[in-house]
Design an enzyme around this catalytic site. Structure first.
Site, PDB file in Angstrom:
ATOM      1  CB  SER A   1      61.645  64.160  47.152  1.00  0.00           C
ATOM      2  OG  SER A   1      62.373  62.961  47.034  1.00  0.00           O
TER       3      SER A   1
ATOM      4  CG  ASP B   1      57.355  58.002  44.884  1.00  0.00           C
ATOM      5  OD1 ASP B   1      58.432  57.674  44.349  1.00  0.00           O
ATOM      6  OD2 ASP B   1      57.211  59.068  45.508  1.00  0.00           O
TER       7      ASP B   1
ATOM      8  CG  HIS C   1      59.553  60.858  43.413  1.00  0.00           C
ATOM      9  ND1 HIS C   1      59.181  60.681  44.734  1.00  0.00           N
ATOM     10  CD2 HIS C   1      60.649  61.654  43.437  1.00  0.00           C
ATOM     11  CE1 HIS C   1      60.015  61.340  45.514  1.00  0.00           C
ATOM     12  NE2 HIS C   1      60.915  61.945  44.749  1.00  0.00           N
TER      13      HIS C   1
END
Length: 226
Positions: free
Chosen positions: A121, A175, A206
């Site tokens: 991320s 996601d 995610h």
């Protein structure tokens, strides 16, 4: 003056004594250096030379998209779009911290070409931000569930040393945080600029899944086999 890395707490795991390679693994927004520690024992690195895994913890800062809540972050995020407005000073400050971690490993005897930058991320964004601009060839860039930040400056700032460095990009099809389209746009731009992208997508949100962990292990073994 102390280096920026002196501010970062790190967790280190060595797969065996006298590591010959290093993986610097950056966590995502709101997490810390502990986040990916459990994955090391799940990676099949049999046959690989000893590896030192370094898990730094980002500084704390108010994060705009979360109402100014103070949390661990590599840079501020202004909105869910992620790229319409970006925290360039924050990105560049954290880039300096990651560079200092690379320098620390080199000082401990691991050359740049035996160092992998990895991240999830926001950590993925920092991996691309730092790795593609780094002036020495790295072993690889592992980019999980993230995107390319400051995309408009990359062509001018990228260093030729990492033009052929292997890039592993992985993303979840569901996601909701970094949407698939954002990751695909990053991949496509990197392809256009001539980078070697190994693209993986998974049935997940995610997060990280078992199939991905297996793919990461195979990729790490390959890029650190030289």
């Amino acid at each position: 003056m102390s280096s920026p890395a002196a501010l970062l707490h790190t967790i280190e795991i060595e797969t065996a004594p006298n590591p010959a390679a290093a993986v610097i693994w950056l966590h995502g927004l709101g997490a810390d250096g502990n986040d990916f520690v459990p994955i090391v024992r799940e990676l099949d690195l049999s046959g690989s030379q000893p590896i030192r895994f370094i898990f730094p913890t980002a500084p704390t800062m108010p994060v705009t998209v979360n109402g100014g809540y103070v949390m661990r972050a590599w840079y501020d995020i202004f909105g869910p779009d992620l790229v319409r407005r970006e925290d360039e000073p924050g990105l560049r400050a954290s880039q300096a911290m990651v560079e200092a971690l690379i320098a620390k490993e080199k000082a401990r005897g691991i050359p740049a070409e035996r160092i992998v930058l990895a991240g999830f991320s926001q950590g993925c964004a920092m991996t691309l931000q730092t790795g593609l601009r780094h002036p020495e060839k790295l072993a690889g860039l592992m980019c999980l569930s993230g995107y390319l930040p400051l995309a408009g400056t990359l062509a001018a700032e990228a260093h030729s040393a990492n033009q052929t460095t292997p890039v592993f990009m992985a993303h979840g099809r569901q996601d909701p945080v970094v949407v698939m389209q954002r990751a695909e746009q990053s991949r496509d731009l990197l392809n256009t600029l001539g980078y070697q992208i190994e693209w993986h997508e998974y049935q997940m949100q995610h997060s990280v899944c078992q199939e991905e962990i297996e793919d990461i292990g195979h990729w790490l073994a390959r890029v650190l086999a030289k």
